[in-house]
Design an enzyme around this catalytic site. Structure first.
Site, PDB file in Angstrom:
ATOM      1  N   ARG A   1      32.370 -31.001  13.353  1.00 48.84           N
ATOM      2  CA  ARG A   1      33.543 -31.501  12.628  1.00 48.84           C
ATOM      3  C   ARG A   1      34.009 -30.448  11.621  1.00 48.84           C
ATOM      4  NH1 ARG A   1      34.141 -36.491   8.230  1.00 48.84           N
ATOM      5  NH2 ARG A   1      36.414 -36.448   8.184  1.00 48.84           N
ATOM      6  N   HIS A   2      35.279 -30.495  11.272  1.00 47.89           N
ATOM      7  CA  HIS A   2      35.849 -29.571  10.291  1.00 47.89           C
ATOM      8  C   HIS A   2      35.261 -29.806   8.900  1.00 47.89           C
ATOM      9  CE1 HIS A   2      38.200 -32.880   8.647  1.00 47.89           C
ATOM     10  NE2 HIS A   2      38.540 -33.197   9.890  1.00 47.89           N
TER      11      HIS A   2
ATOM     12  N   HIS B   1      37.214 -32.661  15.343  1.00 48.63           N
ATOM     13  CA  HIS B   1      37.266 -33.783  14.410  1.00 48.63           C
ATOM     14  C   HIS B   1      36.000 -34.634  14.521  1.00 48.63           C
ATOM     15  CE1 HIS B   1      41.565 -32.778  13.909  1.00 48.63           C
ATOM     16  NE2 HIS B   1      41.487 -32.490  15.198  1.00 48.63           N
TER      17      HIS B   1
END
Length: 644
Positions: free
Chosen positions: A385-386, A571
Site C-alpha cells: 500500500r502507498h 492501494h
C-alpha cells in the site's frame, strides 16, 4: 569456625518444606490485600485474574478495574486442563505453527498453543482455586514414574482437519490421569471436572480452505513426533463472559473524544462480540477492555486480531519427569507465560538451547540475510500500500492551507513536502489525487531499506497512477538503492475501486512523461494492460475484482521470462484484490472485503510465491519486518500554552 559449627549443630533440623511451584499461593497475599482494606471477594478475584503472581500484580489489577461494572459479579472463571509439550517436540510444533500461518493464513488451530485436551472447561469459585491447583500438584506427583513416555503420536488428515492422535491404549492411560484429577478436584475444591471422552490428539490445523490441504499436510509430515518431550500438565483459566468473543490487540493509544468511547492503551486486549455491533458506525467497533473491564466504542484501525489464548491466565504447570516444575504460576498468556518465547518459539528450558541457536532465534532477519536470496521462491510477487496521504492527515481542505490565490504552494507543517510537482490542469487536481506526506515518504524509504538489508532485488515495479502510489514506489526504490536503475511502470488497471471516488469523474492523473520530467523514475515507454480509457466511474465490485485479477495475472505473465520478483505499489484494497484469486480462492463478498481493507495500514506489505510451475500462488512471510508507529496529533502552542 569450630564455634560456628557447634552453634549450627544445635539447630533442630526443620522439616523440608515442599515447594509448590504450580500452586496459586495467595494465602499470605490475600491477608496483605485484606489488611489494605480490599473486600475479600475483590481480593480473591484480583489474585485469580493475575494467576496469583504477587500482591503488586493484584493491586494493579484492582486499581485498573475500579470502575469495572462487573467487579463484584460473583461469576467465577472457566478452567481447563491441557497437556502441553516442551523441549524439541515443542520447537517443531511451534515451527509448524509459524510456517502454516505464513503460508496459508490463520486457521482455528492457531487460536491456542499446541496441546492435548484432557478435560472440558469447568468453573471453579475464586476461593477454591488454591485447592484446585493443589489437587493438580498432588495427582501429578502420584503419576510420576507411571506417565507414559514417549507418547506415540500418529498423523491424521481429512479435508478440513490435520492432527496428531495419541495411540488408543496410551490415550486410555491419559484419560485415567484426567479421571484421577477430576476425583481429587471434586474432593478438595468441590468442582465438577468432566474428563475428555473423545480421541486425544494435538490439533495442527482445522477449518482451513481445502486448497491449502496439500501444503499443510506437507508441513505436518515434517514434524518429527519421535523427538524427546516432557509433557506438562497445565491449568489455564479464561473469563467466561468473553468465551465466544473475538479477541483484539490494541496497537495504538487512543484518548476518548466522546463519553461512549473507550480509552485504549497499547498491548491491552479488547473482547468484541458481533452481537454488540449494532450501535457501532462504520470504522468503529464496540468492545470491552481486558485491562479495565470498561466497554465502549473504539476506532477499528487501532486494533488487530489476536489469538484466543493470549488473554488466558496460567495457574499451574507441572512436569511428569521432574519434581521441580519448569513454569511457576504465571498470569496472563501475553505476560509471564511468554517470557520464554523468542520469535514465536516457546523455550521451556533455556539451558537446552546453545548460544548459536539463540543468535538465530533472537535475530532472525540478520541471520537470514546472507541466505535470503536462496530462500526466495523462483517467482515472487510483493504488493504494497502507498504511504501516509496528505488529505487524511491535514483534512480534505488541506489545499486551501497550502496554495495562495495564484496557485503557489506554501508548506505550513513539517510533515508537508517542501515542494509539489506542477500539474498541467492546475493545483485543484490535487483534490482527487493527493500526494504523500514527508512521513509517508519516510515510511516508503524504510521499507526500501529493509528490502535492501534482506538482499532482496526487485526486477519490476508496477504502480497505480495515483500520485501517492508513484511517490511511494519512487521512495521504496530510493531505499533499495535502485532509483534510476529500475523504472516504475504506471498501470491504470491497478487503481482502486472506482466506486470510492467522489464526484462524477476519475482523477486527472499526472501523465508518465510529466512524472519523469519531475524527476520520478518512471518508464515512459510502458504500454498499460488496462489504459485509463477502460476505467469507468462507480464500477461494480465484481468488475473491480476481475480487473485487479486480470491485470495482476497479465503483469506476472509479462515478466515471467525476464525476472523473478515483481513489486506492485497501489492501494489497501490491492493487497486483497491482487492476491486472493492468484491463490485459487474465490473472491470474498464486498462486505467482508471492506472489513479486510480497513485493517491494512500505510505501507502494508504482503508477499506471494508461485508453487512450482502450477500458476497457483500462495501467501508467504515477507522478507521484511512490519512497520508500526503511533499517531501524532497537531500541536498549537498558542492555544495550548497561552491560556488564561
Amino acid at each position: 569456625m569450630a564455634a560456628k559449627d557447634e552453634l549450627y549443630a544445635k539447630v533442630t533440623p526443620r522439616r523440608q518444606r515442599q515447594s509448590r511451584p504450580g500452586t496459586v499461593k495467595h494465602g499470605s497475599s490475600l491477608d496483605v490485600l485484606l489488611s489494605m482494606g480490599f473486600p475479600k471477594t475483590r481480593a480473591l478475584k484480583a489474585l485469580v485474574s493475575t494467576g496469583g503472581r504477587n500482591v503488586q500484580a493484584a493491586c494493579d489489577w484492582l486499581f485498573s478495574h475500579v470502575d469495572d461494572p462487573f467487579l463484584d459479579d460473583p461469576l467465577p472463571r472457566e478452567y481447563v486442563l491441557y497437556l502441553r509439550p516442551s523441549g524439541p517436540l515443542l520447537h517443531q510444533l511451534s515451527h509448524f505453527w509459524q510456517q502454516s500461518r505464513a503460508m496459508c493464513g490463520k486457521n482455528k488451530a492457531h487460536n491456542i498453543f499446541p496441546h492435548i485436551t484432557l478435560c472440558q472447561f469447568f468453573m471453579c469459585a475464586d476461593a477454591k482455586v488454591e485447592a484446585l491447583c493443589e489437587s493438580l500438584q498432588t495427582v501429578v506427583g502420584q503419576w510420576r514414574g507411571r506417565f507414559p513416555s514417549p507418547l506415540p503420536l500418529e498423523l491424521y488428515t481429512s479435508s478440513n482437519f490435520i492432527g496428531l492422535f495419541v495411540e488408543e491404549k496410551v490415550a486410555e492411560v491419559l484419560k485415567s490421569f484426567a479421571a484421577d484429577f477430576s476425583a481429587e478436584a471434586a474432593a478438595k475444591a468441590d468442582v465438577h471436572v468432566e474428563p475428555h471422552k473423545k480421541q486425544l490428539h494435538v490439533t495442527l490445523a482445522y477449518h482451513f480452505p481445502t486448497n491449502h490441504l496439500s501444503s499443510l499436510e506437507k508441513l505436518a509430515r515434517g514434524v518429527d513426533v519421535s523427538l524427546g518431550c516432557d509433557w506438562l500438565a497445565v491449568l489455564f483459566s479464561r473469563d467466561i463472559r468473553f468465551a465466544n468473543h473475538e479477541t483484539l490487540r490494541v496497537m495504538y493509544p487512543y484518548a476518548p473524544q466522546n463519553e461512549d468511547e473507550l480509552e485504549l492503551a497499547p498491548n491491552d486486549f479488547i473482547f468484541m462480540s458481533s452481537m454488540e455491533q449494532g450501535s457501532a458506525s462504520e470504522g468503529w467497533v464496540y468492545g470491552t477492555s481486558m485491562s479495565t473491564g470498561l466497554s465502549g466504542l473504539l476506532p477499528e484501525n487501532y486494533v488487530s486480531r489476536a489469538d484466543e489464548c493470549d488473554t488466558w491466565v496460567l495457574h499451574a504447570s507441572h512436569s511428569f519427569l521432574n519434581c521441580t516444575s519448569p513454569t511457576n504460576s504465571g498470569g496472563a498468556m501475553g505476560g509471564s507465560f511468554l517470557d520464554g518465547q523468542l520469535d514465536g518459539r516457546l523455550l521451556d528450558d533455556p539451558g537446552l538451547v546453545d548460544p548459536a541457536s539463540l543468535n538465530v532465534i533472537c535475530h532472525p532477519m540478520q541471520m537470514l540475510r546472507t541466505n535470503s536470496q536462496s530462500l526466495l521462491p523462483k517467482r515472487a510477487l510483493f504488493v504494497c500500500r502507498h504511504g501516509e496521504r496528505m488529505d487524511v492527515v491535514f483534512g480534505k481542505h488541506w489545499i486551501t492551507q497550502c496554495f495562495d490565490a495564484k496557485g503557489r504552494y506554501m508548506r505550513t507543517n513539517l510533515n508537508m513536502p517542501c515542494s509539489l510537482p506542477a500539474r498541467s490542469g492546475g493545483y485543484r487536481e490535487y483534490d482527487k489525487d493527493c500526494p504523500i506526506t514527508v512521513f509517508g515518504a519516510t515510511q516508503a524509504r524504510l521499507v526500501g531499506e529493509a528490502l535492501f538489508d534482506s538482499h532482496t532485488v526487485i526486477d519490476f515495479v508496477y504502480c497505480s497512477p495515483s500520485l501517492r502510489c508513484v511517490q511511494t514506489a519512487h521512495n521504496i526504490l530510493r531505499g533499495l538503492q535502485q532509483d534510476g536503475k529500475t523504472k516504475i511502470r504506471v498501470e491504470p488497471g491497478l487503481f482502486e475501486w472506482t466506486k470510492w471516488v467522489s464526484g462524477t469523474s476519475l482523477p486527472a492523473w499526472i501523465p508518465p512523461t510529466e512524472l519523469a520530467a519531475a524527476n520520478f523514475s518512471v518508464d515512459t515507454t510502458y504500454r498499460p494492460h488496462i489504459p485509463i480509457s477502460k476505467l469507468t466511474m462507480s464500477e461494480s465490485y465484481d468488475t473491480y475484482i476481475s480487473r485487479s485479477f486480470q491485470v495482476t495475472r497479465e503483469i506476472l505473465t509479462e515478466c515471467k521470462s525476464l525476472g523473478n520478483t515483481v513489486l506492485i505499489v497501489a492501494h489497501a484494497s490491492s493487497l486483497e484484490a491482487c492476491t486472493r484469486q492468484m491463490q485459487g480462492l474465490s473472491p470474498q463478498n464486498s462486505k467482508d472485503f471492506v472489513q479486510v481493507v480497513r485493517k491494512i495500514p500505510y505501507l502494508g506489505f504482503c508477499a506471494c510465491e508461485e508453487m512450482g510451475e502450477t500458476g497457483v500462488w500462495q501467501l508467504v512471510d515477507p522478507p521484511i519486518l512490519p512497520l508500526t508507529h503511533g499517531p501524532n496529533h497537531s500541536f498549537n502552542w498558542r492555544e495550548t500554552l497561552l491560556q488564561d
